[in-house]
Design a protein around this motif. Structure first.
Motif, short mmCIF file in Angstrom:
data_model
loop_
_atom_site.label_atom_id
_atom_site.label_comp_id
_atom_site.label_asym_id
_atom_site.label_seq_id
_atom_site.Cartn_x
_atom_site.Cartn_y
_atom_site.Cartn_z
N MET A 1 0.83 -1.13 0.22
CA MET A 1 0.09 0.01 -0.02
C MET A 1 1.00 1.22 -0.08
SD MET A 1 -3.25 0.22 -0.02
CE MET A 1 -4.55 1.59 0.89
N GLU A 2 0.76 2.06 -1.17
CA GLU A 2 1.69 3.18 -1.11
C GLU A 2 0.69 4.36 -0.54
OE1 GLU A 2 1.42 1.28 -3.86
OE2 GLU A 2 3.30 0.62 -4.19
N TYR A 6 2.52 9.67 -2.35
CA TYR A 6 3.36 9.05 -3.13
C TYR A 6 2.50 8.95 -4.43
CZ TYR A 6 5.86 5.58 -5.70
OH TYR A 6 6.74 4.97 -6.90
N VAL A 7 1.24 8.31 -4.37
CA VAL A 7 0.37 8.29 -5.51
C VAL A 7 0.33 9.52 -6.34
CG1 VAL A 7 -1.83 7.60 -6.29
CG2 VAL A 7 -0.84 6.30 -4.46
N PHE A 10 3.57 10.66 -8.02
CA PHE A 10 3.80 9.77 -9.02
C PHE A 10 2.81 10.18 -10.44
CE2 PHE A 10 3.15 6.02 -12.14
CZ PHE A 10 4.37 5.64 -12.00
N THR A 11 1.76 10.25 -9.96
CA THR A 11 0.75 10.50 -11.04
C THR A 11 1.21 12.07 -11.71
OG1 THR A 11 -0.76 11.22 -9.37
CG2 THR A 11 -1.26 9.19 -10.62
N MET A 14 4.43 11.64 -13.76
CA MET A 14 3.83 10.87 -15.18
C MET A 14 3.23 11.84 -16.16
SD MET A 14 1.35 7.75 -15.40
CE MET A 14 0.04 8.81 -14.95
N ALA A 18 4.42 12.79 -19.84
CA ALA A 18 3.56 12.51 -20.99
C ALA A 18 3.04 13.85 -21.67
CB ALA A 18 2.13 11.77 -20.35
N ILE A 21 6.35 15.00 -23.62
CA ILE A 21 6.64 14.09 -24.88
C ILE A 21 5.66 14.50 -25.97
CG2 ILE A 21 6.55 11.91 -25.78
CD1 ILE A 21 7.42 10.76 -23.20
N LEU A 22 4.15 14.50 -25.48
CA LEU A 22 2.88 14.79 -26.65
C LEU A 22 3.11 16.31 -27.09
CD1 LEU A 22 0.00 12.53 -25.26
CD2 LEU A 22 1.75 12.15 -26.77
N MET A 25 5.97 16.25 -29.72
CA MET A 25 5.58 15.85 -30.75
C MET A 25 4.82 16.60 -31.62
SD MET A 25 6.78 12.51 -31.99
CE MET A 25 5.46 11.73 -32.60
N PHE A 26 3.74 17.00 -30.93
CA PHE A 26 2.83 17.93 -31.53
C PHE A 26 3.26 18.99 -32.31
CE2 PHE A 26 -0.60 21.15 -31.92
CZ PHE A 26 -1.41 20.38 -32.59
N THR A 29 5.50 17.80 -35.56
CA THR A 29 4.76 17.40 -36.69
C THR A 29 3.82 18.32 -37.15
OG1 THR A 29 3.24 16.21 -35.41
CG2 THR A 29 5.32 14.82 -36.02
#
Lengths: 250, 240
Positions: A1-2, A6-7, A10-11, A14, A18, A21-22, A25-26, A29
């Motif tokens: 159990m975190e 922490y949860v 982490f999110t 993340m 994300a 990166i996106l 990329m967007f 291109t």
């Protein structure tokens, strides 16, 4: 159990990664994707006047397509009264969005192609409903605003091999060439897609077997969609800008 | 191996870089554990995009890329993912990769992007991808997870391409239409190798099978493939 913190951390990390990166990329291109999209819509418009291009549309490179559009295509945006609207480029008109507006507020794109022979060709955009989803197309008219020189269609979700033939079957599209939009007395009749085969060879084309609803949709789309341009045609004829349908028999 | 690493060494010694186990990760999904015909996952897209070979191939590459790299990424961070939100984390990883594929296609192959339309985005919901993350990547090391992803992607690709070939030949009389490799096999017109409208043609009776362009035909073909596979592969006989 975190632990909850922490949860959360982490999110958060993340999501930021994300997003970076996106968005990276967007933006990397976007220029190529935008150009592809422009070439795609311009090819669709040009394919209506393919017979006047002097060569195969497929053999034109992307840059050539853009060049033809820049040099030989005049763009006019019309309101529903047939008046030119300033400030909106015809190629930027999104027919799908226009279709959702009340009829009186819509704008119409009109492309005027100047052929090598110096003649003008008027390309109209129409949009309607097929069996499963929307269908749309471009109709090219000769200077008399009556004779069709070509048409191209596309669809969102028609059944391939049946309704999809409006796009895929070159023989079906070819039927539209040399048809007339007005009858001898000058009344607008549009072009009817007739089940069982065209009877009036001047103003009708054969429907697609197995795709009755799509065919009816094309008829309806042409009648209504070209009808939107009629006020403009009348203005043009009144100005003597177009030679008018009477001269067609000369 | 040094004596100091006794606790982990035995396990590591038995893990060659590309041994028998690793090879099985690649080959198992091709037949014995095929995601489509055995696990019956990812059937939706297999029905929708396989009317022609070329889009099928692009779709196959896209899915293989996504399974391989989502497996790799998930496995690499598997020990840090909080259990409570692991599904969401997996979904974000898949969604990022799918969007990367979509943007790349939009920039470099716009035609095929138009053709595959919504199905590229729907790779996110492809059960194969999420299934492999849950069943494999969450419990295995990155390299093996990567191989497992490639293997499952290839298993999916194989079926997709078989479907695409059958449906395109019988539904349209062409192969690889839309790509530079286009072969026109049979149909009405000069451009086909067997021209059914040529005078005196032996194939004047032939016409394309309209069922083949509809998704239903893919389901029938998948059924036949499963039938052939089950009757020829002894390992699958008593599974049910």
């Amino acid at each position: 159990m975190e632990s909850n913190s922490y949860v959360l951390k982490f999110t958060l990390v993340m999501t930021v990664i994300a997003a970076l990166i996106l968005s990276g990329m967007f933006y990397a291109t976007k220029p190529t994707a935008d150009k592809n999209e422009a070439v795609f819509t311009k090819r669709a418009i040009l394919s209506a006047v393919e017979s006047q291009l002097g060569k195969d549309l497929a053999s034109l490179s992307d840059d050539e397509v853009l060049q033809v559009f820049d040099q030989q295509m005049e763009q006019v945006t019309l309101n529903m009264k047939g008046e030119a609207v300033e400030g909106i480029q015809a190629e930027k008109v999104d027919m799908a969005k226009e279709k959702k507006k009340p009829e009186a507020e819509r704008v119409l794109p009109l492309f005027i192609y100047k052929g090598q022979d110096g003649k003008k060709y008027y390309i109209l955009s129409v949009r309607g409903s097929g069996l499963w989803d929307e269908i749309w197309g471009n109709i090219a008219l000769a200077e008399d605003l009556n004779t069709v020189v070509g048409a191209s269609f596309d669809h969102k979700g028609e059944t391939p091999g049946l309704g999809g033939e409006i796009k895929d079957n070159p023989g079906w599209k070819a039927q539209f060439k040399d048809k007339h939009l007005f009858d001898a007395s000058g009344k607008f009749t549009s072009i009817n897609v007739r089940k069982g085969g065209a009877v009036d060879k001047e103003r009708e084309v054969d429907s697609i077997s197995g795709a009755t609803i799509t065919s009816v949709g094309v008829s309806e789309m042409l009648l209504r969609g070209i009808g939107y341009y009629l006020p403009y045609f009348e203005k043009l004829r009144a100005q003597g800008g177009a030679t008018g349908m009477q001269t067609e028999s000369e | 191996m040094a004596d100091t690493a006794t606790s982990t060494a035995p396990a590591q010694e038995k893990e060659p870089f590309f041994g028998k186990k690793e090879r099985r990760l690649l080959t198992d999904p091709l037949n014995d554990n095929n995601p489509i015909t055995v696990q019956i996952l990812g059937v939706c897209s297999a029905l929708a995009v396989t009317t022609m070979v070329y889009p099928s191939v692009v779709m196959a590459i896209a899915v293989t890329f996504v399974t391989a790299f989502s497996n790799l990424t998930t496995s690499a961070v598997r020990n840090f993912i909080p259990k409570e939100v692991r599904m969401i984390v997996q979904l974000v990883i898949i969604a990022v990769l799918v969007t990367v594929v979509e943007l790349t296609l939009k920039a470099f192959n716009y035609q095929i992007w138009k053709q595959l339309s919504v199905f590229i985005g729907l790779i996110i919901t492809n059960c194969i991808v999420m299934g492999r993350l849950e069943a494999f990547a969450m419990a295995n090391k990155p390299w093996r997870s990567f191989l497992d992803g490639i293997g499952n992607g290839l298993g999916y690709s194989g079926i997709l391409i078989i479907l695409g070939v059958i449906r395109e030949i019988f539904g349209r009389g062409t192969l690889f239409a839309g790509s530079p490799l286009e072969i026109d096999i049979i149909g009405a017109g000069e451009k086909f190798m067997i021209n059914t409208t040529a005078p005196g043609s032996w194939f004047s009776w032939y016409s394309n099978n309209g069922l083949m362009v509809l998704p239903a035909s893919a389901l029938l073909i998948i059924g036949v493939i499963i039938w052939i596979q089950r009757s020829s592969n002894k390992k699958l006989v008593d599974i049910s």
